[in-house]
Motif scaffolding. Structure first.
Motif, PDB file in Angstrom:
ATOM      1  N   PRO A  93       0.797  -1.263   0.014  1.00 59.76           N
ATOM      2  CA  PRO A  93      -0.033   0.048   0.007  1.00 59.76           C
ATOM      3  C   PRO A  93       0.840   1.427   0.163  1.00 59.76           C
ATOM      4  N   ILE A  94       0.314   2.147  -0.812  1.00 54.44           N
ATOM      5  CA  ILE A  94       1.058   3.420  -0.847  1.00 54.44           C
ATOM      6  C   ILE A  94       0.168   4.701  -0.233  1.00 54.44           C
ATOM      7  N   TYR A  95       0.537   5.242   0.820  1.00 61.43           N
ATOM      8  CA  TYR A  95      -0.342   6.086   1.537  1.00 61.43           C
ATOM      9  C   TYR A  95       0.091   7.419   1.073  1.00 61.43           C
ATOM     10  N   GLY A  96       1.099   7.875   0.453  1.00 62.73           N
ATOM     11  CA  GLY A  96       1.387   9.147  -0.048  1.00 62.73           C
ATOM     12  C   GLY A  96       1.199   9.381  -1.441  1.00 62.73           C
ATOM     13  N   ALA A 140       3.294   8.816  -4.021  1.00 65.83           N
ATOM     14  CA  ALA A 140       4.555   8.162  -4.884  1.00 65.83           C
ATOM     15  C   ALA A 140       3.621   7.420  -5.940  1.00 65.83           C
ATOM     16  N   GLU A 141       4.234   7.258  -7.070  1.00 68.30           N
ATOM     17  CA  GLU A 141       3.416   6.585  -8.019  1.00 68.30           C
ATOM     18  C   GLU A 141       3.539   5.175  -7.967  1.00 68.30           C
ATOM     19  N   SER A 142       4.920   4.588  -7.427  1.00 64.89           N
ATOM     20  CA  SER A 142       5.160   3.346  -7.030  1.00 64.89           C
ATOM     21  C   SER A 142       6.560   3.143  -6.184  1.00 64.89           C
ATOM     22  N   LEU A 143       6.821   1.900  -6.002  1.00 66.82           N
ATOM     23  CA  LEU A 143       8.210   1.733  -5.076  1.00 66.82           C
ATOM     24  C   LEU A 143       9.110   0.887  -6.044  1.00 66.82           C
ATOM     25  N   ASN A 144      10.360   1.009  -6.116  1.00 68.13           N
ATOM     26  CA  ASN A 144      11.409   0.352  -6.824  1.00 68.13           C
ATOM     27  C   ASN A 144      11.404  -1.001  -6.316  1.00 68.13           C
ATOM     28  N   LEU A 145      11.958  -1.870  -7.195  1.00 62.63           N
ATOM     29  CA  LEU A 145      12.174  -3.188  -7.011  1.00 62.63           C
ATOM     30  C   LEU A 145      12.689  -3.478  -5.396  1.00 62.63           C
ATOM     31  N   ALA A 146      13.956  -2.913  -5.200  1.00 64.16           N
ATOM     32  CA  ALA A 146      14.767  -3.183  -3.967  1.00 64.16           C
ATOM     33  C   ALA A 146      13.886  -2.932  -2.653  1.00 64.16           C
ATOM     34  N   THR A 147      13.045  -1.437  -2.719  1.00 62.11           N
ATOM     35  CA  THR A 147      12.197  -1.114  -1.763  1.00 62.11           C
ATOM     36  C   THR A 147      10.956  -2.188  -1.426  1.00 62.11           C
ATOM     37  N   ALA A 148      10.467  -2.504  -2.341  1.00 62.75           N
ATOM     38  CA  ALA A 148       9.403  -3.344  -2.417  1.00 62.75           C
ATOM     39  C   ALA A 148       9.637  -4.906  -1.699  1.00 62.75           C
ATOM     40  N   ALA A 149      10.922  -5.088  -2.278  1.00 65.25           N
ATOM     41  CA  ALA A 149      11.421  -6.316  -1.653  1.00 65.25           C
ATOM     42  C   ALA A 149      11.685  -6.419  -0.210  1.00 65.25           C
ATOM     43  N   ALA A 150      12.351  -5.334   0.387  1.00 60.19           N
ATOM     44  CA  ALA A 150      12.710  -5.010   1.698  1.00 60.19           C
ATOM     45  C   ALA A 150      11.429  -5.145   2.418  1.00 60.19           C
ATOM     46  N   VAL A 151      10.302  -4.288   2.036  1.00 57.98           N
ATOM     47  CA  VAL A 151       9.020  -4.146   2.781  1.00 57.98           C
ATOM     48  C   VAL A 151       8.523  -5.670   2.880  1.00 57.98           C
ATOM     49  N   CYS A 152       8.506  -6.640   1.723  1.00 57.70           N
ATOM     50  CA  CYS A 152       7.680  -7.800   1.927  1.00 57.70           C
ATOM     51  C   CYS A 152       8.414  -8.612   2.569  1.00 57.70           C
TER      52      CYS A 152
END
Length: 270
Positions: free
Chosen positions: A243-246, A248-260
Motif C-alpha cells: 500500500p502507498i499512503y502518499g 508516490a507513483e510506485s516503489l522500486n524493486l529493492a524497496t518493495a522487496a525489503a518491505v515484503c
C-alpha cells in the motif's frame, strides 16, 4: 616504477583475473571477483570460497585481519602494484584488495530445501545493482535462499557483487531457474507463492492481518521496467501490492522487496 616482487597490470595472472569481469569467462573458469575489504572479509570467513587474494602492500598493515584470515585459510596473499589492483577493480577508486572466488550458485534443490520458510525470487531482473541489493536484503531478512529466474543478470557480475556487500557469500543462490517448474516444486514442499505487484488483488496489510504471511513463503519480484511477466497470476497463490499512503507513483524493486521480506520475517518470528 614497480617495487620488486609486485605483480603488475601486465602480469599474466592479473590479465587472466581481469577477464572474470565477463560472464562467459566466469562460467568457463567457475570463478568470479570480490572487491573491497568488507566483501573480501566476508568471503574469507568461508574458507572453501576464496582461491587467492590480490592486494596492495599496505593492505596487510591497514587491514591486518584480512591477511590473518587468508593465512588461517591457506589462501595465497599476492601483493600487486596500484596499476594491477586498478585493472581488477570496477570502481573509480579501488580499495586496494580483490579476491578471486569460486562461483557461489548452487542447484535449486540445494538452495531451497524442504525446511525453507522464506525465499526471495528475482524474475527477469536485469539490473546488477538490483540483484545485489535483493541478495543483501534477503540475507538481512533471514531468507533461506535467493532464486534468479532465467533472463536475470548473473549475481557474480561485479556490480551485483558490490551491491550485495558480502551477502553473496551468506545466502544460498540459484540461477537460470525455470519459474513454472520451480513453482510446482515449491508447492510440493508446502510453500505458498506470493507475487509483489503494484496492481495486486490484495495488499500487504491484509496479508499481515489475516495470517497469510505466517506461512512458509516464496516472494516473486519482477523486472525493473516491466514488473512480473504476463500470466504470473495464474501460477501464484496471491498477487500482493504494497500500500502507498502518499503520492508516490510506485516503489522500486529493492524497496518493495525489503518491505515484503521483512513483513514475512516478522510474521515468522511472532
Amino acid at each position: 616504477m614497480a617495487s620488486p616482487g609486485l605483480l603488475t597490470a601486465q602480469s599474466v595472472r592479473i590479465k587472466q583475473a581481469r577477464r572474470l569481469a565477463t560472464r562467459a569467462f566466469r562460467r568457463k573458469t567457475g570463478r568470479f571477483l570480490v572487491e573491497g575489504p568488507q566483501a573480501v572479509r566476508e568471503a574469507l570467513e568461508h574458507r572453501e570460497l576464496v582461491i587467492e587474494v590480490y592486494a596492495e602492500p599496505e593492505l596487510a598493515t591497514r587491514h591486518r585481519d584480512l591477511s590473518d584470515l587468508a593465512a588461517a585459510a591457506g589462501v595465497p596473499w599476492i601483493e600487486v602494484n596500484r596499476a594491477a589492483i586498478e585493472a581488477l577493480s570496477e570502481t573509480v577508486t579501488s580499495q586496494g584488495v580483490v579476491a578471486v572466488c569460486s562461483l557461489v550458485d548452487v542447484q535449486l534443490d540445494q538452495a531451497v530445501r524442504r525446511t525453507a520458510k522464506l525465499v526471495a525470487v528475482g524474475v527477469q531482473v536485469r539490473d546488477p545493482g538490483n540483484v545485489g541489493t535483493l541478495i543483501r536484503t534477503a540475507d538481512a531478512a533471514g531468507a533461506d535462499a535467493v532464486v534468479l529466474s532465467s533472463e536475470s543478470v548473473d549475481p557474480h557480475n561485479p556490480k551485483a557483487v558490490r551491491a550485495s556487500v558480502g551477502s553473496i557469500s551468506h545466502v544460498p543462490i540459484t540461477t537460470d531457474v525455470d519459474l513454472h517448474s520451480a513453482v510446482r516444486a515449491w508447492r510440493d514442499q508446502g510453500l505458498q507463492i506470493l507475487a509483489a505487484d503494484g496492481y495486486g488483488a490484495t495488499d500487504l496489510d491484509t496479508c499481515i492481518d489475516d495470517g497469510t504471511l505466517a506461512k512458509p513463503t516464496v516472494w516473486l519480484f519482477g523486472n525493473e521496467a516491466h514488473g512480473l511477466p504476463d500470466g504470473i497470476n495464474a501460477i501464484v497463490d496471491h498477487s500482493v501490492k504494497v500500500p502507498i499512503y502518499g503520492r508516490a507513483e510506485s516503489l522500486n524493486l529493492a524497496t518493495a522487496a525489503a518491505v515484503c521480506l521483512y513483513a514475512s520475517a516478522r510474521a515468522h518470528r511472532r
